[in-house]
Design an enzyme around this catalytic site. Structure first.
Site, PDB file in Angstrom:
ATOM      1  NE  ARG A  47      -2.863   0.529   3.392  1.00 43.81           N
ATOM      2  CZ  ARG A  47      -2.229   1.036   4.460  1.00 43.81           C
ATOM      3  NH1 ARG A  47      -1.710   2.235   4.423  1.00 43.81           N
ATOM      4  NH2 ARG A  47      -2.139   0.333   5.572  1.00 43.81           N
ATOM      5  CE1 TYR A  99     -16.855  10.504 -16.324  1.00 40.85           C
ATOM      6  CE2 TYR A  99     -15.927  10.867 -14.158  1.00 40.85           C
ATOM      7  CZ  TYR A  99     -16.539  10.041 -15.077  1.00 40.85           C
ATOM      8  OH  TYR A  99     -16.834   8.749 -14.720  1.00 40.85           O
ATOM      9  CG  ASP A 170      -9.620  15.141 -16.067  1.00 41.43           C
ATOM     10  OD1 ASP A 170      -8.898  14.474 -16.830  1.00 41.43           O
ATOM     11  OD2 ASP A 170     -10.657  14.692 -15.539  1.00 41.43           O
ATOM     12  CE  LYS A 195     -12.660   6.745 -18.629  1.00 44.92           C
ATOM     13  NZ  LYS A 195     -12.985   8.057 -18.114  1.00 44.92           N
TER      14      LYS A 195
END
Ligand SMILES: *Cc1c(COP(=O)(O)O)cnc(C)c1O
Length: 373
Positions: A47, A99, A170, A195
């Site tokens: 982690r 978005y 973004d 994406k």
């Protein structure tokens, strides 16, 4: 080095133990301590850090020319972690055509006392009038989603900095291949690596890249480690694999999208094409300054309304009716219905992610679907 070379080599190494050219996947969640208790190799628990994640972060930082990067389990986890660095009373100013998931998430943070507003950032005056004393974060998406508005990164960043705000871009739709937000004054770049960067519709991931490895980035890094919204080693490995072909893919997708946008622009059943590569786009000149090519995303509006848009989507054979973007296969989507009842997206609008098929075949498919009703 040029971006094609960085994409192929950055973060990768020949494995010293075996000579393997493709890096191994380190699934181990835990790493051995020295007898003295130290961790000289820099890893203790996955982690906190993992070799595959570290490789991906190094590569993404280099692609965006930033000092550091942090990879997450999704694009939304990146946004969440950035918002979590804010304090009650802080204000987020975001672009209006954002978005829809990011808009929803920003609004959820209202519960924690974080205020927000959404403004058309293509208008500098409107933007400036929305800046407040508590505006800590300015959130830009360009090209925007789904209307492909182009926002002037330089003037928005300048105005935001004067007001003491941090600027996030973004860059999911443009990718570092087409747009380098740090060159225009942006402080943090985020990506849904789900994406174009992953590029094969098979991983969910996100990343934030910092121009400066400063206190704010360290706070985000702390959220990444302590909050644990991290990608698995396998997803990091797949993402780094996808990156190798990113420059070639996005270039091909942009070239095809340009041809398809031109085809749609001249079709009698199409009333409007939103594509920054077209001269008719209101910010075509700005897009030429800010972007190398215009990307693989197109939205267009069809004569009639929702029924006609749904019919077209129903009649395509090669395009897949699905949400998301950036994969090898072309997708088409009626955006208003996935965004839900509050959506301001026109009912006659369809959004397409242009894939890697031959553009002639995609145009043929749209042609037959447009003539089928
Ligand atoms: C998909 C997307 C996101 C969210 O990414 P997830 O990986 O789905 O959480 C954020 N911004 C843009 C522009 C996107 O397309």
């Amino acid at each position: 080095m040029k971006i094609e070379t960085i994409a192929v080599h950055s973060g990768r190494f020949v494995d010293t133990a075996t000579g393997a050219v493709t890096p191994p996947i380190y699934l181990s969640t835990t790493f051995e301590r020295e007898p003295g208790g130290e961790y000289p190799k820099g890893y203790n628990y996955t982690r906190s850090n993992n070799p595959n994640r570290e490789s991906l972060e190094k590569c993404l930082a280099e692609l965006e020319s930033g000092e550091a990067a942090a990879a997450f389990s999704s694009g939304s986890a990146v946004s969440m972690s950035i918002f979590q660095t804010l304090s009650p009373g802080d204000h987020i100013l975001a672009c209006d055509d954002i978005y829809h998931g990011t808009r929803h998430l920003i609004q959820l943070f209202g519960t924690w006392g974080i205020t927000s507003s959404f403004v058309d950032m293509t208008n500098l005056k409107s933007f400036q009038s929305e800046l407040r004393k508590g505006t800590k974060l300015v959130w830009i998406e360009t090209p925007s989603n789904p209307l492909l508005k182009i926002i002037d990164l330089k003037s928005i960043s300048e105005a935001a900095h004067k007001a003491g705000a941090v600027v996030v871009c973004d860059n999911t739709w443009a990718t570092p291949v087409l747009q380098s937000p740090f060159n225009f004054g942006v402080d943090l770049v985020m990506h849904a690596t789900t994406k174009y960067i992953g590029g094969h519709s098979d991983i969910l991931g996100g990343a934030v890249i910092a121009k400066k490895n400063d206190e704010l980035f360290q706070k985000i890094k702390e959220m990444q480690k302590s909050g644990g919204a991290v990608p698995s080693p396998f997803e990091c490995w797949l993402t780094l694999r996808g990156v190798q072909t990113l420059p070639l893919r996005i270039r091909a997708q942009s070239e095809s999208a340009m041809l398809i946008a031109e085809f749609l622009n001249s079709h009698p059943k199409v009333t409007k094409v939103h594509y920054p590569g077209l001269e008719s786009h209101p910010a075509h000149l700005l897009a030429m300054e800010q972007m190398k090519l215009f990307g693989g995303m197109i939205s267009f509006e069809i004569k009639g309304g929702k029924d006609e848009a749904m019919k077209l989507a129903a009649n395509v054979k090669l395009f897949t009716r699905a949400t998301s973007l950036g994969g090898p296969e072309s997708l088409i989507e009626h955006r208003a219905s996935i965004e839900g009842p509050e959506s301001k997206t026109p009912q006659s609008l369809l959004r397409m992610s242009i894939g890697l098929e031959h553009p002639d075949d995609l145009i043929e498919d749209l042609k037959q679907a447009l003539s089928s009703f």
